[in-house]
Write an enzyme that holds these catalytic residues in place. Structure first.
Site, PDB file in Angstrom:
ATOM      1  N   ASP A 182       5.685 -79.477 -11.437  1.00  0.00           N
ATOM      2  CA  ASP A 182       6.171 -78.741 -12.611  1.00  0.00           C
ATOM      3  C   ASP A 182       4.997 -78.131 -13.382  1.00  0.00           C
ATOM      4  O   ASP A 182       5.074 -77.003 -13.869  1.00  0.00           O
ATOM      5  CB  ASP A 182       6.962 -79.669 -13.545  1.00  0.00           C
ATOM      6  CG  ASP A 182       8.447 -79.653 -13.197  1.00  0.00           C
ATOM      7  OD1 ASP A 182       8.799 -79.116 -12.120  1.00  0.00           O
ATOM      8  OD2 ASP A 182       9.259 -80.178 -13.975  1.00  0.00           O
ATOM      9  N   ASP A 237       6.243 -85.027  -8.740  1.00  0.00           N
ATOM     10  CA  ASP A 237       7.266 -84.516  -9.659  1.00  0.00           C
ATOM     11  C   ASP A 237       6.582 -83.849 -10.861  1.00  0.00           C
ATOM     12  O   ASP A 237       6.889 -82.715 -11.244  1.00  0.00           O
ATOM     13  CB  ASP A 237       8.130 -85.714 -10.115  1.00  0.00           C
ATOM     14  CG  ASP A 237       9.346 -85.293 -10.899  1.00  0.00           C
ATOM     15  OD1 ASP A 237       9.608 -84.083 -10.983  1.00  0.00           O
ATOM     16  OD2 ASP A 237      10.035 -86.178 -11.441  1.00  0.00           O
ATOM     17  N   LYS A 277      -3.757 -92.904  -7.445  1.00  0.00           N
ATOM     18  CA  LYS A 277      -4.343 -93.647  -8.571  1.00  0.00           C
ATOM     19  C   LYS A 277      -4.958 -94.908  -7.962  1.00  0.00           C
ATOM     20  O   LYS A 277      -4.613 -96.042  -8.312  1.00  0.00           O
ATOM     21  CB  LYS A 277      -3.237 -93.959  -9.594  1.00  0.00           C
ATOM     22  CG  LYS A 277      -3.721 -94.512 -10.908  1.00  0.00           C
ATOM     23  CD  LYS A 277      -4.438 -93.501 -11.783  1.00  0.00           C
ATOM     24  CE  LYS A 277      -4.973 -94.179 -13.035  1.00  0.00           C
ATOM     25  NZ  LYS A 277      -5.955 -93.368 -13.755  1.00  0.00           N
ATOM     26  N   ASP A 311      -4.880 -88.348 -12.756  1.00  0.00           N
ATOM     27  CA  ASP A 311      -5.194 -87.863 -14.112  1.00  0.00           C
ATOM     28  C   ASP A 311      -6.188 -86.707 -14.042  1.00  0.00           C
ATOM     29  O   ASP A 311      -6.063 -85.705 -14.766  1.00  0.00           O
ATOM     30  CB  ASP A 311      -5.700 -89.003 -15.013  1.00  0.00           C
ATOM     31  CG  ASP A 311      -6.593 -89.995 -14.285  1.00  0.00           C
ATOM     32  OD1 ASP A 311      -6.712 -89.904 -13.042  1.00  0.00           O
ATOM     33  OD2 ASP A 311      -7.199 -90.855 -14.946  1.00  0.00           O
TER      34      ASP A 311
END
Ligand code: NAD
Length: 362
Positions: A255, A251, A195, A227
């Site tokens: 997923d 993390d 970011k 993002d």
């Protein structure tokens, strides 16, 4: 060649799926003339039952003597298992956190691969996954927001919480090197996710990754904001090869990537340290609801064993053989109950292990 492999059978379905993965490794050793020396290691609930603690110093010492460790999964049903009556530091998960720390495992690697035969389980539209996808997420595991200083205070009667996101250049360099090394064994592309338009830690991340890239001129590097990456994973997952990212972004993205494949029983993972050592385990848990029923899918553990062959034992051809065996068995229509679909042949955990072992050929 000879290797020492630690086996953590663990809890729940752990012993069942590790037995099948060992069966496949035995077939590899036969076909390719290697000798695997296995050491059984106790962790989690099994260790609590035998030794009163979720991990002993002896187990840590034994694990350090191994070239790699293959694990099932640990833990029980939090509502019914007596392990969860113990204080948090004595519960099964505390053993897992400690062994990761003791072994210096700072890099977590999670592949997301779409099997042609399991496309129906993928929640994405057919036109998006027409060519499949095959990516890995390399997530930094021991730094960043989860390990930074944190506090909750009351200032002028208002509650305030602070978490700190810190990375130093050494931490960034070592994981970047790992990611580029792995990209070299794959399609030679690294997407570094950060970011950097907002965070200083991300700007340093980007700068250090650029420095590391200079030693890997054969690998393409691109940067992507987190993002955008979250969107791209569901818009066009096939564009990715190796995604390199820090702890919290990894993390969340790992997923997301695993859900995109749709089949929890198929997902492998590895945690690596600075040497070639790694701890390999399926991404799923110990599934106490189906333990002992001979219905668990052993493929995630078998694929974790394939990663172990590739990344810790440097046996690429043997790893390919295991991955090909999985593809062939799926192509022939064999399925455990979790991935069963119409027209396929349902098999048990043990039968799936037998089928996979039979497919291994030099
Ligand atoms: P889980 O992944 O064990 O199970 C979720 C669901 O998926 C269950 O319905 C289960 O039956 C099914 N499932 C999981 N693996 C499967 C397989 N190989 N084949 C067929 N079906 C499968 O998650 P959970 O129920 O939330 O957790 C159970 C225990 O596992 C808890 O104690 C948790 O702490 C632990 N856990 C351990 C690890 C690890 O060892 N690294 C990781 C996650 C969860």
């Amino acid at each position: 060649m000879e290797f020492r492999i630690g086996l953590i059978r663990g809890d729940g379905i752990g012993p069942e799926i590790v037995t099948e993965a060992k069966k496949v490794l035995d077939a590899v050793s036969c076909a390719y003339g290697h000798t695997f020396h296995y050491t059984d290691l106790l962790l989690g609930g099994a260790s609590i039952d035998a030794c009163g603690v979720p991990l002993t110093d002896e187990t840590v010492a034994e694990a350090k003597q191994c070239d790699a460790v293959l694990m099932g999964s640990i833990g029980g049903d939090a509502k019914t298992s007596p392990w969860y009556q113990l204080p948090p530091e004595k519960r099964p998960e505390a053993g897992l956190l400690r062994i990761r720390k003791e072994l210096g495992l700072f890099a977590n690697l999670r592949p997301a691969y779409l099997y042609e035969e399991l496309k129906d389980a993928c929640p994405l539209k057919e036109e998006i996954i027409a060519d499949g996808f095959d990516l890995v997420i390399m997530r930094e595991l021991t730094g960043g927001l989860y390990f930074g200083e944190r506090k909750t205070v009351v200032e002028d009667g208002i509650r305030k919480a602070v978490d700190t996101l810190t990375y130093n250049e050494k931490e960034i360099r070592r994981i970047a090197v790992r990611a580029f090394d792995i990209a070299r064994k794959r399609r030679k592309k690294v997407t570094s996710v950060d970011k950097a338009n907002v965070l200083d830690s991300s700007r340093l991340w980007r700068a250090v990754v650029e420095e590391v890239a200079k030693d890997y001129t054969d690998v393409t590097l691109e940067h992507m904001l987190v993002d955008n990456c979250a969107m791209q994973l569901v818009r066009d997952p096939a564009q990715f090869d190796v995604i390199l990212t820090e702890n919290m972004f990894g993390d969340i993205l790992s997923d997301e990537a695993s859900m995109v494949t749709g089949s929890i029983g198929m997902l492998s993972s590895a945690s690596l340290n600075e040497s070639s050592f790694g701890l390999y385990e399926p991404s799923h848990g110990s599934a106490p609801d189906i333990a002992g029923k001979n219905i668990a899918n052993p493929i995630a553990t078998v694929l974790s064993a394939a990663m172990m062959l590739r990344y810790s034992l440097n046996l690429d051809q043997e790893a390919d053989a295991v991955e090909q065996a999985v593809k062939r068995v799926l192509k022939k229509g064999y399925r455990t109950v979790d991935i069963m679909s119409e027209g396929c042949i349902q098999v048990s955990t043990i039968q799936m292990g037998d089928l996979l072992a039979k497919e291994i050929e030099a």
